[in-house]
Design an enzyme around this catalytic site. Sequence first.
Site, PDB file in Angstrom:
ATOM      1  N   LYS A 267      41.445 -12.870  31.319  1.00  0.00           N
ATOM      2  CA  LYS A 267      41.212 -11.768  31.453  1.00  0.00           C
ATOM      3  C   LYS A 267      41.293 -11.138  32.922  1.00  0.00           C
ATOM      4  O   LYS A 267      41.928 -10.178  33.525  1.00  0.00           O
ATOM      5  CB  LYS A 267      39.697 -11.048  30.538  1.00  0.00           C
ATOM      6  CG  LYS A 267      40.053 -11.121  29.271  1.00  0.00           C
ATOM      7  CD  LYS A 267      38.766 -10.868  28.408  1.00  0.00           C
ATOM      8  CE  LYS A 267      39.060 -11.233  26.988  1.00  0.00           C
ATOM      9  NZ  LYS A 267      37.672 -11.204  26.014  1.00  0.00           N
TER      10      LYS A 267
ATOM     11  N   GLN B 248      31.667 -10.578  26.337  1.00  0.00           N
ATOM     12  CA  GLN B 248      32.164 -11.718  25.667  1.00  0.00           C
ATOM     13  C   GLN B 248      31.413 -12.169  24.706  1.00  0.00           C
ATOM     14  O   GLN B 248      30.388 -12.505  24.696  1.00  0.00           O
ATOM     15  CB  GLN B 248      32.571 -12.737  26.849  1.00  0.00           C
ATOM     16  CG  GLN B 248      33.603 -13.811  26.297  1.00  0.00           C
ATOM     17  CD  GLN B 248      34.760 -13.346  26.022  1.00  0.00           C
ATOM     18  OE1 GLN B 248      35.280 -12.576  26.616  1.00  0.00           O
ATOM     19  NE2 GLN B 248      35.265 -13.759  24.838  1.00  0.00           N
TER      20      GLN B 248
ATOM     21  N   ASP C 163      37.042  -3.071  23.849  1.00  0.00           N
ATOM     22  CA  ASP C 163      37.144  -4.097  22.532  1.00  0.00           C
ATOM     23  C   ASP C 163      37.254  -3.288  21.307  1.00  0.00           C
ATOM     24  O   ASP C 163      37.565  -4.005  20.367  1.00  0.00           O
ATOM     25  CB  ASP C 163      35.903  -4.963  22.696  1.00  0.00           C
ATOM     26  CG  ASP C 163      36.032  -6.239  23.138  1.00  0.00           C
ATOM     27  OD1 ASP C 163      37.370  -6.626  23.545  1.00  0.00           O
ATOM     28  OD2 ASP C 163      35.385  -7.010  23.656  1.00  0.00           O
TER      29      ASP C 163
END
Length: 286
Positions: A48, A92, A115
Amino acid sequence: MNLIDGKKIASQILDELAKKIARFPRKIGLAVLMVGDNPGSQAYVRMKKKACAQLGIDSLTEQLDADTSPETVLQKIEVLNHTPAIDGILVQLPLPDHYNPQQITRAIDPNKDVDGFHPMNVGKLLLGEDGGFIPCTPHGIQLLLEKSQIEIAGKHVVIVGRSNIVGKPLAALLVQKRRGCNATVTIVHSQSEHLSDITRTADILIAAIGQPHFITNKLVKPGAVVVDVGINRMQDETGNVKLVGDVDFSSVAPIASWITPVPGGVGPMTIALLMQNTYESALRRG
Ligand code: NDP
């Protein structure tokens, strides 16, 4: 058999984004919080960061010890929610066992939830409303199929796996009454009876299970399209860690019409769609 080249399609998306981001009047910022040192998560976070650097997005990565309290993480999210330079926030997953992932996800401002896991964004996806964020892996899979000119409308899509990250939002997306969707969707999971009978009726079979090589040719209809979401870290005989999918590629590829490889299939699309969501957030926020 045709290979669905996720790496190539993702790099086309990133190239387009790079041009748009270069024209954007200010810096775009993505914050990534990671708790603990799960090796898979470390690899994702590195990818990322690399994609952000490639596109000129400022990435702020904070690596926290596994014993960090949920309260500390909630406070950090609160600060990031109010930081104007930050357009996207993600935590995460997976989180250590003493966390309630839903509590953490809910704390993120839905307008920065790139997300797409906040209940507000999940609800918008289910309702088919614009203005939310679609989770990156499901959206990446839908685009992989669409950009490979694989017809989705009217087809029977069977998804193996019902997680909140992949299976459920993917079903919600593919069933939408909109271009590139309109599928007939079935989800199967560990409690499903007659799983192989169902998977063998799939025109498009999507494996999001987390079990290496679970899908063999016995579970696949000849001519089906097969998408492998699984990323499993396995040690080979020499002790090296390699990534394998949920699909037994060598047995399934000869009978599939299209198939995604692992790595190089869904994985790069997840990263590309995260970058797209971050850009989208910046556009909306101005
Ligand atoms: P989860 O573990 O959250 O979900 C797995 C799902 O598979 C569950 O619904 C589970 O059923 C089902 N399942 C497990 N065993 C069986 C079985 N024997 N028969 C039928 N169903 C079964 O995993 P995720 O959805 O988060 O991830 C799935 C895979 O995709 C993993 O390998 C992960 O690493 C990978 N992944 C890859 C991404 C990418 O970018 N390529 C992004 C996200 C994930 P039940 O609900 O009944 O337990």
